[in-house]
Design a protein around this motif. Sequence first.
Motif, PDB file in Angstrom:
ATOM      1  N   LYS A   1     -40.119  -5.321 -14.640  1.00  5.93           N
ATOM      2  CA  LYS A   1     -39.288  -5.794 -13.518  1.00  5.93           C
ATOM      3  C   LYS A   1     -38.090  -4.886 -13.239  1.00  5.93           C
ATOM      4  CE  LYS A   1     -41.581  -9.750 -13.098  1.00  5.93           C
ATOM      5  NZ  LYS A   1     -42.949  -9.496 -12.769  1.00  5.93           N
ATOM      6  N   GLU A   2     -38.220  -3.605 -13.609  1.00  9.41           N
ATOM      7  CA  GLU A   2     -37.179  -2.632 -13.295  1.00  9.41           C
ATOM      8  C   GLU A   2     -37.441  -2.082 -11.899  1.00  9.41           C
ATOM      9  OE1 GLU A   2     -36.696  -1.121 -17.907  1.00  9.41           O
ATOM     10  OE2 GLU A   2     -38.125  -0.151 -16.569  1.00  9.41           O
ATOM     11  N   LYS A   3     -36.406  -2.024 -11.103  1.00  6.48           N
ATOM     12  CA  LYS A   3     -36.520  -1.608  -9.705  1.00  6.48           C
ATOM     13  C   LYS A   3     -36.310  -0.100  -9.586  1.00  6.48           C
ATOM     14  CE  LYS A   3     -34.022  -2.249  -5.363  1.00  6.48           C
ATOM     15  NZ  LYS A   3     -32.877  -2.954  -4.770  1.00  6.48           N
ATOM     16  N   TYR A   4     -37.215   0.547  -8.850  1.00  5.41           N
ATOM     17  CA  TYR A   4     -37.128   1.977  -8.584  1.00  5.41           C
ATOM     18  C   TYR A   4     -37.058   2.203  -7.077  1.00  5.41           C
ATOM     19  CZ  TYR A   4     -38.425   2.876 -13.410  1.00  5.41           C
ATOM     20  OH  TYR A   4     -38.444   2.922 -14.771  1.00  5.41           O
ATOM     21  N   THR A   5     -36.323   3.219  -6.694  1.00  4.39           N
ATOM     22  CA  THR A   5     -36.260   3.641  -5.301  1.00  4.39           C
ATOM     23  C   THR A   5     -37.013   4.959  -5.191  1.00  4.39           C
ATOM     24  OG1 THR A   5     -34.082   2.618  -5.039  1.00  4.39           O
ATOM     25  CG2 THR A   5     -34.726   4.241  -3.378  1.00  4.39           C
ATOM     26  N   PHE A   6     -37.879   5.057  -4.180  1.00  2.28           N
ATOM     27  CA  PHE A   6     -38.634   6.280  -3.921  1.00  2.28           C
ATOM     28  C   PHE A   6     -38.274   6.799  -2.533  1.00  2.28           C
ATOM     29  CE2 PHE A   6     -41.063   4.110  -7.132  1.00  2.28           C
ATOM     30  CZ  PHE A   6     -41.487   5.127  -7.957  1.00  2.28           C
TER      31      PHE A   6
ATOM     32  N   GLU B   1     -31.362   2.358 -11.186  1.00  5.17           N
ATOM     33  CA  GLU B   1     -30.022   2.112 -11.710  1.00  5.17           C
ATOM     34  C   GLU B   1     -30.063   1.893 -13.211  1.00  5.17           C
ATOM     35  OE1 GLU B   1     -28.087  -1.061  -9.614  1.00  5.17           O
ATOM     36  OE2 GLU B   1     -28.520  -0.165  -7.676  1.00  5.17           O
ATOM     37  N   TYR B   2     -31.127   1.277 -13.684  1.00  7.68           N
ATOM     38  CA  TYR B   2     -31.225   0.926 -15.096  1.00  7.68           C
ATOM     39  C   TYR B   2     -32.676   1.039 -15.525  1.00  7.68           C
ATOM     40  CZ  TYR B   2     -31.463  -2.039 -19.248  1.00  7.68           C
ATOM     41  OH  TYR B   2     -31.713  -2.518 -20.502  1.00  7.68           O
ATOM     42  N   GLU B   3     -32.909   1.671 -16.645  1.00  6.28           N
ATOM     43  CA  GLU B   3     -34.266   1.775 -17.166  1.00  6.28           C
ATOM     44  C   GLU B   3     -34.250   1.464 -18.653  1.00  6.28           C
ATOM     45  OE1 GLU B   3     -38.043   4.827 -16.955  1.00  6.28           O
ATOM     46  OE2 GLU B   3     -36.075   5.545 -16.418  1.00  6.28           O
ATOM     47  N   GLN B   4     -35.104   0.548 -19.068  1.00  6.74           N
ATOM     48  CA  GLN B   4     -35.201   0.180 -20.476  1.00  6.74           C
ATOM     49  C   GLN B   4     -35.715   1.373 -21.265  1.00  6.74           C
ATOM     50  OE1 GLN B   4     -34.353  -2.858 -21.805  1.00  6.74           O
ATOM     51  NE2 GLN B   4     -34.664  -1.913 -23.782  1.00  6.74           N
TER      52      GLN B   4
END
Length: 195
Positions: free
Chosen positions: A105-110, A186-189
């Motif tokens: 559920k980590e959000k990425y922007t492409f 913004e945040y990545e585990q």
Amino acid sequence: MCGRYYIDDETARELERLVRHLDQRLKISGKKDIYPSNQAPVITGYQNEFSAELFTWGFPGFDQKKLIINARAETALEKRTFKESLLNHRCAVLAGGFYEWNKQKEKYTFRRPDKSPCYLAGFYKEFQDGIRFVILTTDANESMKDVHHRMPLILNEAELDAWIFDDSQTELILHKVPGTLHKETEYEQQMLSFL
């Protein structure tokens, strides 16, 4: 899959560059996220010129509850729901970039590496409540594979004219592999391995 994208000032400048007579209601100011069921500007064609329209994202689902927001590029021509629209009513959805979430559920922007807007391949159809569009998706390329297995079918500017006006190019474009994208989060585990 493509479930949310954004438009911004750069998108607005590109829309104004492509479309000669831009309706005031299509003017974009600032950054805005576009969700399924929102109205958004799309590029269509009229008398061999690009035009811009304000359409709603998502076809009504079969149960009238869920929206159909994406169609697989590989099989869209085989589906009754999509075939006629794909053959006769193609459009490009202009986006500054789009979002995707991984399994954690980590959000990425492409977005494009040069920060220019993306042209997402789509098509549209008229329903009782207005004209609605769907975004085509394809297998994820190397830029996206570690986040999601699907991605929007992204056109480059040279393909825009062929996608909208040249019926003979439709099937060829449906099978293209989109170019490399820039990915940020913004945040990545982080997984740490201890000895």
